[in-house]
Design an enzyme around this catalytic site. Sequence first.
Site, short mmCIF file in Angstrom:
data_model
loop_
_atom_site.label_atom_id
_atom_site.label_comp_id
_atom_site.label_asym_id
_atom_site.label_seq_id
_atom_site.Cartn_x
_atom_site.Cartn_y
_atom_site.Cartn_z
N ASP A 1 27.07 100.08 28.14
CA ASP A 1 26.86 100.16 26.69
C ASP A 1 25.99 101.34 26.29
O ASP A 1 25.31 101.28 25.26
CB ASP A 1 26.25 98.85 26.14
CG ASP A 1 27.03 97.63 26.57
OD1 ASP A 1 28.26 97.72 26.59
OD2 ASP A 1 26.41 96.61 26.88
N LYS B 1 29.11 105.68 26.35
CA LYS B 1 29.96 106.59 27.13
C LYS B 1 31.24 106.94 26.36
O LYS B 1 31.72 108.06 26.42
CB LYS B 1 30.35 105.96 28.48
CG LYS B 1 29.19 105.76 29.40
CD LYS B 1 29.62 105.09 30.69
CE LYS B 1 30.11 103.67 30.52
NZ LYS B 1 29.11 102.71 30.05
N GLY B 2 31.76 105.94 25.64
CA GLY B 2 33.00 106.14 24.89
C GLY B 2 32.86 107.31 23.92
O GLY B 2 33.75 108.15 23.80
N GLY C 1 33.95 97.92 27.28
CA GLY C 1 34.32 97.93 25.87
C GLY C 1 33.84 99.23 25.27
O GLY C 1 32.66 99.40 25.01
N HIS C 2 34.73 100.19 25.14
CA HIS C 2 34.35 101.48 24.60
C HIS C 2 34.68 101.53 23.12
O HIS C 2 35.83 101.38 22.74
CB HIS C 2 35.07 102.61 25.36
CG HIS C 2 34.56 102.78 26.76
ND1 HIS C 2 35.16 103.58 27.69
CD2 HIS C 2 33.49 102.23 27.38
CE1 HIS C 2 34.47 103.53 28.82
NE2 HIS C 2 33.47 102.70 28.65
N GLN D 1 30.81 100.51 32.64
CA GLN D 1 29.51 99.87 32.93
C GLN D 1 28.46 100.96 33.24
O GLN D 1 28.62 102.07 32.80
CB GLN D 1 29.61 98.84 34.06
CG GLN D 1 30.42 97.60 33.71
CD GLN D 1 31.91 97.78 33.93
OE1 GLN D 1 32.34 98.26 34.95
NE2 GLN D 1 32.72 97.39 32.97
N THR E 1 32.31 90.91 24.39
CA THR E 1 32.05 89.47 24.23
C THR E 1 31.33 89.13 22.93
O THR E 1 31.19 87.97 22.59
CB THR E 1 31.17 88.97 25.39
OG1 THR E 1 29.97 89.75 25.41
CG2 THR E 1 31.88 89.12 26.74
P1 IMP Z 1 31.57 91.20 35.03
O1 IMP Z 1 31.74 92.67 35.21
O2 IMP Z 1 32.39 90.63 33.90
O3 IMP Z 1 31.76 90.45 36.31
O4 IMP Z 1 30.04 90.93 34.59
C1 IMP Z 1 28.96 91.19 35.46
C2 IMP Z 1 27.74 91.69 34.68
O5 IMP Z 1 28.04 92.99 34.17
C3 IMP Z 1 27.37 90.85 33.47
O6 IMP Z 1 25.96 90.92 33.30
C4 IMP Z 1 28.05 91.55 32.32
O7 IMP Z 1 27.41 91.30 31.08
C5 IMP Z 1 27.88 92.99 32.74
N1 IMP Z 1 28.91 93.89 32.21
C6 IMP Z 1 30.19 94.01 32.63
N2 IMP Z 1 30.83 94.95 31.92
C7 IMP Z 1 29.93 95.45 31.06
C8 IMP Z 1 30.00 96.50 30.06
O8 IMP Z 1 31.01 97.18 29.87
N3 IMP Z 1 28.85 96.71 29.36
C9 IMP Z 1 27.71 96.02 29.59
N4 IMP Z 1 27.61 95.05 30.50
C10 IMP Z 1 28.71 94.77 31.23
#
Ligand code: IMP
Length: 429
Positions: free
Chosen positions: A17, A20-21, A44-45, A227, A304
């Site tokens: 977050d 990057k997008g 989520g970009h 991420q 989310t």
């Molecule tokens: P997962 O990647 O859904 O398995 O989540 C693992 C951890 O990474 C959790 O704490 C998520 O909230 C976090 N996470 C996964 N994708 C993102 C992202 O794109 N942005 C921020 N946090 C992420």
Amino acid sequence: MPPQGSCTVIVGCQWGDEGKGKIVDVLAEDVDIIARYQGGANAGHTVHVGEDEFILHQIPSGVLHEGKRCLLGNGVVLDIRQFFEEYDALLARGIELDGRVGVSGRAQLLLPYHRLLDKAVENAASTKIGTTGRGIGPAYEDKAGRRGLRVADLGNPDRFHKRVAAAQERVTRRLEQLGAGSSDELEAAMEEAFGLGERLLSLATDTGSEIIGALSAGKRVLLEGAQGTALDLDHGTYPFVTSSNTTAASAATGTGIGPTLIDEVVGVVKAYTTRVGEGPLPSAFSPEMDEHVRALGGEFGATTGRPRRCGWFDSVLARHAARVNGLTGLAVTKLDVLDTLSTLDVATAYRLPDGSITEDFPADTWALASGERIYETVPGWEAPTGDVQRLEDLPANARAYLDRIQELSGAPVQWVSVGTKRSQIIPVD
Ligand code: IMP
């Protein structure tokens, strides 16, 4: 003949977050190919083009630039349904996609049962990770366990269906163990995913060959990470991480090129810090400040909708990210969110539970969670920066803040983003 083009990696340096997008969107203007190298629809970009807002989870954000080729590398876990939902939504909004999107034949398929498993495992776990529920962990588990299905497998329907049947049996047993049970919805979702198989196969490519060929022809390539460094499976706050390597070296493995082809690595940092999901946030704000900055920065998850925890800029993490990724430059985002603050703290070191002080990001996540932070306080600039176009026009205290970030991180600031619009970006020479 050595490649003539250029290859840049964009990588997150915090907990995802970072914006990057937006940076990919800015840099995409000058490249020919944009490729994602890891992660899946957990990303989520958010990109703003004119008055329009686009949130992309699976397709690289470069797709919003007309004519650019966008690839999903072998390191990605590809959720077929999510992919085509996004693809069709882009078409519906008038984005021309013919011949513009390619997926690696080696990319792992993320199937509907991975999502079910993700939620069931998380519900049953004593140490919750706070996943996005998008099936990421189970899909990468299947990959490492050598039982996953890849895009290329769609080319042999008989074999594919046999392997899926075996997987479903395995998943049903696992769901029962977890007390979750399968559902009729799963059957329907699986049918829908299979129905899209041929369409996906028509986009299959060898991303490594494509990128190497493009570089040899003098083209420019951007490899887009999802991420951030602190969520990297090896270098992040394990176990509160995602299930892939988010860091820059993974850009080579995850697209199928050699690491020597990478010329630059731009690390994206927010001017403060945020985190969503479980796990420590060492430089967390006080509760009042947390709420204040969350509102100023609109800090809610793009995937989310969860509120993000917020904190001061953490230079211990930024330095770790600079080293682990071999950063050649930094892009600092959301500087404008701090415009109204009279003073700012910057975390410069951690005091660990045993009383020792470290400037290095500790491997022991629990020590990181329970120690204290050492901060340096710097003056704020208390002036709007959203319309500033040149570094020299930023308030002196904002420039001093950027200088301090650069000094503590050990990587030069190359870009400063001061708003969500494409135009709100300051290049630094
Ligand atoms: P997962 O990647 O859904 O398995 O989540 C693992 C951890 O990474 C959790 O704490 C998520 O909230 C976090 N996470 C996964 N994708 C993102 C992202 O794109 N942005 C921020 N946090 C992420």
